[in-house]
Design an enzyme around this catalytic site. Structure first.
Site, PDB file in Angstrom:
ATOM      1  N   GLU A 157       0.806  -1.230   0.000  1.00 36.90           N
ATOM      2  CA  GLU A 157       0.000   0.000   0.000  1.00 36.90           C
ATOM      3  C   GLU A 157       0.838   1.280   0.000  1.00 36.90           C
ATOM      4  O   GLU A 157       0.590   2.201   0.774  1.00 36.90           O
ATOM      5  CB  GLU A 157      -0.964  -0.004   1.190  1.00 36.90           C
ATOM      6  CG  GLU A 157      -1.912  -1.181   1.187  1.00 36.90           C
ATOM      7  CD  GLU A 157      -2.814  -1.242   2.416  1.00 36.90           C
ATOM      8  OE1 GLU A 157      -2.782  -0.298   3.229  1.00 36.90           O
ATOM      9  OE2 GLU A 157      -3.551  -2.237   2.557  1.00 36.90           O
TER      10      GLU A 157
ATOM     11  N   GLU B 175      -6.091 -10.908  -0.814  1.00 35.17           N
ATOM     12  CA  GLU B 175      -6.916 -10.621   0.363  1.00 35.17           C
ATOM     13  C   GLU B 175      -8.403 -10.603  -0.006  1.00 35.17           C
ATOM     14  O   GLU B 175      -9.154  -9.733   0.444  1.00 35.17           O
ATOM     15  CB  GLU B 175      -6.507  -9.278   0.983  1.00 35.17           C
ATOM     16  CG  GLU B 175      -5.043  -9.198   1.367  1.00 35.17           C
ATOM     17  CD  GLU B 175      -4.641  -7.878   2.014  1.00 35.17           C
ATOM     18  OE1 GLU B 175      -5.548  -7.137   2.469  1.00 35.17           O
ATOM     19  OE2 GLU B 175      -3.429  -7.589   2.068  1.00 35.17           O
TER      20      GLU B 175
END
EC number: 3.2.1.8
Length: 606
Positions: free
Chosen positions: A385, A497
């Site tokens: 991220e 995820e």
């Protein structure tokens, strides 16, 4: 009036009634909980009918479990309860309740209580007055209509002498007037210092417990003018309805070309859902998956909480468990900007940028070297991220300690990949991020970063698409297009995820289209969505570029989304994003995932 049946326990019943281990076994240091909880005033029947005797052999037979084991029923709030075992028997689901977690004291009206005490014997409360007892929660969407509650209890001589009664009850939380109050065991049916099994069938004329919108509070309380103590040794709840089955023996075995089917799990970061101690979690993981990600414990603040102080204990135990169960491990994550996961010594770094990068090198080299030597860790999220959500997108700046301490530069990203490759030439290196499946400005920035890395020979093997998606957004066309951009770069594509939120505040016109309770139609729509996403992956990513698919959690009871959106959800747990419900039962979503793997058409029907 219903009668509560009782069983005189000739001796302590063996583990056929209570599974060992799990979310809190016996023998722990006793603790107390005294959190107050609202309760409606329970009615006090004038008398209780006499009870029939159940033989110990018939009770053991009816409640013993031939499969599955320990874990938790509901989410991480203090008011939720863990389940030691769930088993299917003649079409029914039997929940064996954890006796070391999730209980609290309870009282009716203005009567006070002193909480509960855990011990090796179970849960004990002091009978301070009428309506004082102990309770736990059964989380939605479990329905309790026609369920049978069985409690093994032991009353003190002082309680017996008080001639008070005992009452098992159930209430809909936040709608306290709706409850089951007809189950009473008269004092004459109780024997001091003797284990007795009391049973109560929830059977209301208006089927008030045939609902999925509210959690249910289940408990037992003293009625009359009691004194002394009551110890609850065990609790089982036999549900009337048959659990849904997706008819999937082993999800992992359906994957074409043997790419991994993985799942993220909790460890010591969650006492309730710890894979290493929660046997219900273990059962579903062993049945369906062959690839594991630790949700938290391999992140930086866990691995090196203070400079030079590396802690491998918990992560090693996790990797060892995976190895013992023939599962590979995906490491998550070496570098992540999130404030709570960055050690203070890095956030507060006062030295030069180059010294900071050297400290980052030390962290990555130490961790990667350790797990190269240990074996069975096949890939890493090297950087997680690092791109912001703006348009046009850019690297995170002031909200990333790594950017700031590297001299207000994104150089730490390439440095992390170079260092990881130097430490382990064979491990697969991923850049991992959310929202890049939307084929948006963030996707473009990620692609530009990868192209730059490739042009300058910065090592990178793949891109991890987190894939936290909604029921309708983003479109399958955009998901496919985003993955295709990485395929065209020659990299591996891994869904890292995956979850599909039934409700999510930022898409699908929430709250106007809020879904609550979780309807059959919503579950079937989620089934199709899982199928569509997995099918898009298989259709878009060539066999030799598939890094695998991992789901971000097992049970809906332990999803990160309900915590993330707690305020927007107004404390309701309504994301329901995973393959298994709060009780670890299959959901249609599991069938949808399986359908895509075997090439069956994606539908929103059974």
């Amino acid at each position: 009036m219903k009668k509560i049946q009782q069983l005189l326990m000739l001796s302590l019943i063996s583990s056929t009634l209570i599974a060992c281990g799990g979310g809190g076994g016996g023998g722990s240091t006793p603790t107390t909980s005294s959190s107050p909880q609202s309760s409606s005033p329970a009615s006090t029947p004038s008398s209780a009918s006499s009870s029939s005797i159940i033989s110990s052999s018939s009770l053991s037979s009816s409640l013993s479990s031939s499969s599955l084991s320990s874990s938790s029923l509901s989410s991480s709030s203090a008011s939720s309860v863990s389940s030691s075992s769930v088993a299917a028997s003649e079409g029914n689901v039997v929940i064996e309740v954890d006796m070391a977690n999730g209980w609290r004291g309870n009282a009716s009206g203005s009567t006070s209580h002193s909480g509960i005490t855990y011990s090796a014997d179970g849960v004990t409360f002091a009978a301070l007055g009428d309506g004082v007892g102990a309770v736990f929660d059964i989380a939605r969407p479990t329905t309790l209509e026609d369920a049978v509650i069985a409690m093994v209890v032991n009353v003190s001589a002082e309680f017996k002498a008080s001639e008070a009664n005992l009452q098992i009850f159930a209430q809909l939380k936040e709608d306290w007037s709706k409850g089951e109050w007809d189950c009473l065991a008269a004092s004459s049916e109780l024997t001091a210092d003797t284990d007795l099994t009391l049973t109560c069938t929830i059977d209301e004329d208006d089927d008030k417990f045939n609902q999925t919108a509210r959690d249910v509070q289940v408990g037992i309380q003293a009625k009359g003018t009691p004194a002394g103590t009551i110890t609850i040794k065990s609790v089982t709840i036999t549900l009337a309805q048959e659990a849904y089955s997706a008819n999937v023996d082993h999800l992992r075995d359906l994957a074409p070309s043997d790419f991994p089917i993985g799942v993220a799990v909790s460890n010591t970061d969650s006492a309730t859902y710890n894979l290493l101690t929660n046997s219900r979690e273990q059962a579903v993981v062993k049945k369906h998956f062959n690839h594991l990600t630790a949700g938290n414990i391999m992140k930086m603040s866990y691995m090196q909480p203070t400079e030079g102080n590396f802690n491998f204990t918990n992560a090693d135990a996790f990797v060892d468990w995976a190895t013992e169960n023939n599962m590979t491990v995906h490491g998550h994550a070496l570098v992540w900007h999130s404030d709570y996961q960055v050690p203070n010594f890095m956030k507060n770094w006062a030295g030069s940028a180059e010294d900071f990068l050297a400290a980052l090198d030390t962290h990555i080299t130490t961790i990667v070297d350790h797990y190269e030597a240990k074996g069975n860790l096949v890939s890493w999220d090297v950087v997680n991220e690092a791109i912001d959500d703006n348009s046009p997108a850019n690297f995170r700046t002031t909200d990333s300690a790594f950017y700031v301490k590297s001299g207000n530069s994104s150089v730490y990203i390439e440095r992390a990949f170079q260092t990881a490759r130097a430490a382990d030439p064979a491990v697969i290196l991923y850049y991992n991020d959310y929202n890049i499946e939307q084929n948006n400005a963030k996707t473009t920035k990620m692609v530009d970063m990868v192209k730059d890395f490739q042009a300058r020979s910065i090592p990178i093997d793949g891109v991890g698409f987190q894939m936290h998606v909604c029921m309708n957004y983003p479109s399958i066309a955009n998901i496919s297009a985003a993955m295709k951009k990485v395929v065209d770069l020659g990299l591996l594509v891994k869904i890292t995820e995956l979850d599909v939120a039934v409700n999510q505040p930022h898409c699908d016109a929430y709250p106007a289209n809020k879904i609550n309770p979780l309807t059959e139609a919503a579950q079937l729509a989620q089934k199709k969505r899982y199928c569509d996403v997995v099918k898009a992956y298989l259709d878009t990513v060539p066999v030799n570029q598939r890094g695998g698919i991992s789901v971000w959690g097992t049970t809906d009871a332990n999803t990160w989304l309900d915590g993330l959106y707690r305020e927007q959800f107004e404390d309701e747990k309504i994301s329901w994003p995973l393959l298994f419900d709060n009780n670890y039962n299959d959901k249609p979503a599991l069938r949808g995932f399986a359908d895509a793997l075997i090439g069956t058409q994606c539908t929103n029907t059974h």
